[in-house]
Design an enzyme around this catalytic site. Sequence first.
Site, PDB file in Angstrom:
ATOM      1  N   GLU A  12     -11.568  -9.375 -34.443  1.00  0.00           N
ATOM      2  CA  GLU A  12     -12.559  -9.971 -35.315  1.00  0.00           C
ATOM      3  C   GLU A  12     -12.315 -10.679 -36.396  1.00  0.00           C
ATOM      4  OE1 GLU A  12     -15.634  -7.161 -36.194  1.00  0.00           O
ATOM      5  OE2 GLU A  12     -16.009  -6.611 -34.253  1.00  0.00           O
TER       6      GLU A  12
HETATM    7  C1  LIG Z   1      -6.736  -5.296 -28.811  1.00  0.00           C
HETATM    8  C2  LIG Z   1      -7.483  -6.669 -28.815  1.00  0.00           C
HETATM    9  C3  LIG Z   1      -8.928  -6.720 -28.593  1.00  0.00           C
HETATM   10  C4  LIG Z   1      -9.747  -7.656 -28.799  1.00  0.00           C
HETATM   11  N1  LIG Z   1     -10.954  -7.782 -28.264  1.00  0.00           N
HETATM   12  C5  LIG Z   1     -11.572  -8.985 -28.079  1.00  0.00           C
HETATM   13  C6  LIG Z   1     -12.788  -9.094 -27.526  1.00  0.00           C
HETATM   14  O1  LIG Z   1     -13.498  -8.199 -26.847  1.00  0.00           O
HETATM   15  N2  LIG Z   1     -13.235 -10.413 -27.299  1.00  0.00           N
HETATM   16  C7  LIG Z   1     -12.521 -11.780 -27.820  1.00  0.00           C
HETATM   17  O2  LIG Z   1     -13.133 -12.670 -27.606  1.00  0.00           O
HETATM   18  N3  LIG Z   1     -11.547 -11.536 -28.679  1.00  0.00           N
HETATM   19  C8  LIG Z   1     -10.779 -10.211 -28.756  1.00  0.00           C
HETATM   20  N4  LIG Z   1      -9.824 -10.220 -29.369  1.00  0.00           N
HETATM   21  C9  LIG Z   1      -9.232 -11.420 -30.187  1.00  0.00           C
HETATM   22  C10 LIG Z   1      -9.109 -11.225 -31.662  1.00  0.00           C
HETATM   23  O3  LIG Z   1     -10.534 -11.032 -32.212  1.00  0.00           O
HETATM   24  C11 LIG Z   1      -8.651 -12.238 -32.392  1.00  0.00           C
HETATM   25  O4  LIG Z   1      -9.416 -13.302 -32.608  1.00  0.00           O
HETATM   26  C12 LIG Z   1      -7.240 -12.738 -31.769  1.00  0.00           C
HETATM   27  O5  LIG Z   1      -6.453 -11.762 -31.408  1.00  0.00           O
HETATM   28  C13 LIG Z   1      -6.565 -13.611 -32.728  1.00  0.00           C
HETATM   29  O6  LIG Z   1      -5.963 -14.640 -31.824  1.00  0.00           O
HETATM   30  P1  LIG Z   1      -4.202 -14.455 -31.646  1.00  0.00           P
HETATM   31  O7  LIG Z   1      -4.005 -13.081 -31.396  1.00  0.00           O
HETATM   32  O8  LIG Z   1      -3.897 -15.360 -30.469  1.00  0.00           O
HETATM   33  O9  LIG Z   1      -3.540 -14.871 -33.106  1.00  0.00           O
HETATM   34  P2  LIG Z   1      -3.167 -16.366 -33.400  1.00  0.00           P
HETATM   35  O10 LIG Z   1      -4.292 -17.247 -33.420  1.00  0.00           O
HETATM   36  O11 LIG Z   1      -2.078 -16.919 -32.513  1.00  0.00           O
HETATM   37  O12 LIG Z   1      -2.549 -16.053 -35.078  1.00  0.00           O
HETATM   38  C14 LIG Z   1      -1.237 -15.464 -35.309  1.00  0.00           C
HETATM   39  C15 LIG Z   1      -1.225 -15.028 -36.484  1.00  0.00           C
HETATM   40  O13 LIG Z   1      -1.529 -16.308 -37.502  1.00  0.00           O
HETATM   41  C16 LIG Z   1      -2.663 -15.980 -38.528  1.00  0.00           C
HETATM   42  N5  LIG Z   1      -3.386 -17.272 -38.570  1.00  0.00           N
HETATM   43  C17 LIG Z   1      -3.721 -18.304 -37.798  1.00  0.00           C
HETATM   44  N6  LIG Z   1      -4.203 -19.102 -38.400  1.00  0.00           N
HETATM   45  C18 LIG Z   1      -4.167 -18.959 -39.762  1.00  0.00           C
HETATM   46  C19 LIG Z   1      -4.561 -19.677 -40.882  1.00  0.00           C
HETATM   47  N7  LIG Z   1      -5.217 -20.793 -40.818  1.00  0.00           N
HETATM   48  N8  LIG Z   1      -4.226 -19.339 -42.141  1.00  0.00           N
HETATM   49  C20 LIG Z   1      -3.574 -18.137 -42.258  1.00  0.00           C
HETATM   50  N9  LIG Z   1      -3.242 -17.320 -41.280  1.00  0.00           N
HETATM   51  C21 LIG Z   1      -3.466 -17.656 -39.918  1.00  0.00           C
HETATM   52  C22 LIG Z   1      -3.389 -15.009 -37.700  1.00  0.00           C
HETATM   53  O14 LIG Z   1      -4.088 -14.295 -38.721  1.00  0.00           O
HETATM   54  C23 LIG Z   1      -2.240 -14.229 -37.034  1.00  0.00           C
HETATM   55  O15 LIG Z   1      -1.780 -13.337 -37.964  1.00  0.00           O
HETATM   56  C24 LIG Z   1      -9.050  -9.262 -29.327  1.00  0.00           C
HETATM   57  C25 LIG Z   1      -7.725  -8.896 -29.598  1.00  0.00           C
HETATM   58  C26 LIG Z   1      -6.979  -7.922 -29.475  1.00  0.00           C
HETATM   59  C27 LIG Z   1      -5.660  -7.961 -29.962  1.00  0.00           C
END
Ligand SMILES: Cc1cc2nc3c(=O)[nH]c(=O)nc-3n(C[C@H](O)[C@H](O)[C@H](O)COP(=O)(O)OP(=O)(O)OC[C@H]3O[C@@H](n4cnc5c(N)ncnc54)[C@H](O)[C@@H]3O)c2cc1C
Length: 848
Positions: A523
């Site tokens: 989220e």
């Molecule tokens: C176990 C799990 C369950 C999930 N369930 C769902 C679901 O049911 N439905 C769904 O749609 N999604 C789901 N997600 C997705 C989740 O909600 C996150 O939005 C998603 O994981 C974030 O993308 P990423 O992991 O690719 O991180 P990335 O976008 O690759 O980011 C990497 C890091 O960079 C940071 N970052 C990125 N941009 C910025 C910025 N501008 N400034 C500062 N920091 C930044 C992020 O905070 C993170 O720490 C799930 C994820 C997980 C791991």
Amino acid sequence: MLGAIVTLLLVAAAAYAIGQAGGLITLLFVAAVVFLAYRRLSLLVFTATFTLLLAAYTLLGASSAPAGVWKGFLWVILAALWLLNLRPLRKAIITRPFMKAYLKLLPPMSQTEREALEAGTVWWDGELFTGAPKWPKLLSAKPPVLSAEEQAFLDGPCEELCRMLDDWHITHELGDLPPAVWDFMKSRGFFAMIIPKQYGGLEFSAYAHSCVLVKIASRSTTASSTVAVPNSLGPAELLNHYGTQEQKDYYLPRLARGEEVPCFALTGPRAGSDAASIPDTGIVCRGIWQGREIVGLKLNFSKRYITLAPVATVIGLAFRMFDPDRLLGDRADLGITCALIPRNTPGVTIGRRHFPINIPFQNGPIQGKDVFVPLDVIIGGPKMAGSGWRMLVEQLSVGRCISLPSNATGGAKAGVWATGAYARIRRQFNMPVGRFEGVESVIARMVGLTYTMDAARSVTAGAIDGGEKPSVPSAMLKYHVTEMGRQVANDALDVHGGKGICLGPRNYLARGYESVPVAITVEGANLLTRSLIIFGQGAVRCHPFVLREMNAARNPDRTQGVDEFDRALFGHVGFTISNAFRSLVMALTHARLTRVPVDGQTTRYFQHIVRFSASFAFAVDVAMLTLGGYLKKKENLSARLGDVLSCMYLASMVLKHHENQGRQNQDLPIVEWACRHLLYHAQEQMHGFLRNFPNRPLAGLMRFFIFPRGRTYSAPGDRLGRQVASLVTDSTDSRERLCEYIYWTLEPTNPLGLLQEVLLLTRTAEPIEKRIRVEGVKTGKVTALDLPGQIQQAIAAGIITETEGAALRDYDRKTLELINVDDFAPDELSRRAEPVPQSQARSSAHVA
Ligand SMILES: Cc1cc2nc3c(=O)[nH]c(=O)nc-3n(C[C@H](O)[C@H](O)[C@H](O)COP(=O)(O)OP(=O)(O)OC[C@H]3O[C@@H](n4cnc5c(N)ncnc54)[C@H](O)[C@@H]3O)c2cc1C
């Protein structure tokens, strides 16, 4: 340093002016003007009062030459103030040109972006932006309570579910919830807490929903994650608010009965945090559906990390909708759209699982290739094409306040409950480890943070039940409550030592610890939430003038726009000046004179929040005025301002929670610890903001108004820490209040119940043990090294009775049971006989 120099120079200048211009009268005049600014009067009232004061001062003040210059300067200021009161003139010469320049600096904003920004409501967060929060608004809110039906659900099905959960079996042996648990959750309405009763759901309050999650999370994070998702942002929530009647009638009863299992798919390999940039498409085109040619959507998508996807029967899908042949209207790019797709739709690939950090809740990828569906799969029907982003942002403000904060709080409560007891029964150096100062301070932190988490989740849930959809607090809760959960999980493991590390059925902490990064990432991952969302959204949404100025500047009716912009702009200027003086006065007086509606031991914390609110509001205005849109790029500055806002919000929640619980005296040390911790952190983050502010003279000026006496607020002290820790290392009312709703029923498989049982036994056992030590070991009558041997010798020497010996043996046996860890035969730990060839281990990226 610069701040101190500026302060000294200003004090010297004021002293010089006072000395030159007539001592006391000048001082009175300056005090009266500061008071007027502090009381935030309208420009007209301020100008009129200033005129009277200046007239009196001119007549009564000193008549030396320097005094004459000083007075002349003040009369020029007064003339300027009167001119500013002439609105037509000020609009022509100030507002219009300023608005023109302002409009050029404003980044363009689409309708969707504007709707997303305006989604949700502004609640207590808005008050904290004013510099003078109106406490009755918070304090008059009714405390959240459970209805009889909700309480019965917690005591009945929820208790029963907790009894059924065997976390080791789930996480290590099965890698899933057992079928009986799935059936129980579906049939007893665990997935239907937010579905209205008319569709067969439970229609629980936000508070009840949160308490259910707290309880399940205290037992199994796999189960609580599974329950959280269908009740959070997803198909049911979206259908409830935006679905057509037909969609509601079809899906909601099926979801309520558990016949359908939902998931919601937004995230993909290329669009993570920047979710609005999803490359998944839905193209409007003609195709064959159930043997007929219709206008429908051809979907192509690749999603990952989707919770419940492997077992979902209906997929909530976000994609970007295009109508290249203009079959629906004249727009080709319709924007982000949400639809509901049955699992078995041809072209959908689903069923594989990710393995999120040893917590085997169902989570996996979904792909769709040329999936053709009719337009009525769009949530809300074809008229809602392109409204997906607004729908998601609007509903996120509610779900995000509940799911993750409740799960994290449930985990933290369980951690505190277990750690308090364990630290009492685990002895080293002949003392319970929880009595050592170094351990006490860690336990105190766990308690203070857990109280804060509980306060934030329950008071905010109460606000939601009162009709709020607080979008900025939802981001604050998401970030801070999960980060606090991370700290509590770390601390719990530290206090347990090796007992927390060794996995096995007896380990009640490690899976909770492992689940922390899940809460941190989902989220909206925390780094992004802290750096970009909390302050970025708050500054526009909660500030009393910024959104008004933006909307006025963009108003197509120019005359009305200028008029509105003028009111907002001058209101804003007065607001900033007033906050500067409010901040200065409250910092100098340590907020002792600040009026707040609560009289008692917590009064000072209310006063300090008002002080920080004024300092924060002033700093925000200076930052926005000088850095403008660049502030968004200076993420660390935004993050620090967001932290200050969050600390004030969380401290307010702590105070309100204390009021809601009937101002329990026994809890006061915890309330003090939590408020001190938060306000100290607010101070340090404000200091960090000033230290890193790029315009150094302005930073010095801000420091003069915010910290004229330096950083005077202290973190919680050691003595307070000791008091707080003692409240959970014994069986107290505070301990039970703090850990309310967790599953601590005494039954053989529940460590939380067993730990409480042994904690209660310490009351009898510890005095007996002490007698053996003092009268037996120290006198040489008892020589055995182990406790069973000592008990035997102490009985023989008449130091303790047989009954006392039996009680101590029982206590020792139960304690050892809890302290023990598991060991395994080597082959028990190997899950596979043969390693899997690399080629068979596919990744979702590869599939995509
Ligand atoms: C176990 C799990 C369950 C999930 N369930 C769902 C679901 O049911 N439905 C769904 O749609 N999604 C789901 N997600 C997705 C989740 O909600 C996150 O939005 C998603 O994981 C974030 O993308 P990423 O992991 O690719 O991180 P990335 O976008 O690759 O980011 C990497 C890091 O960079 C940071 N970052 C990125 N941009 C910025 C910025 N501008 N400034 C500062 N920091 C930044 C992020 O905070 C993170 O720490 C799930 C994820 C997980 C791991």
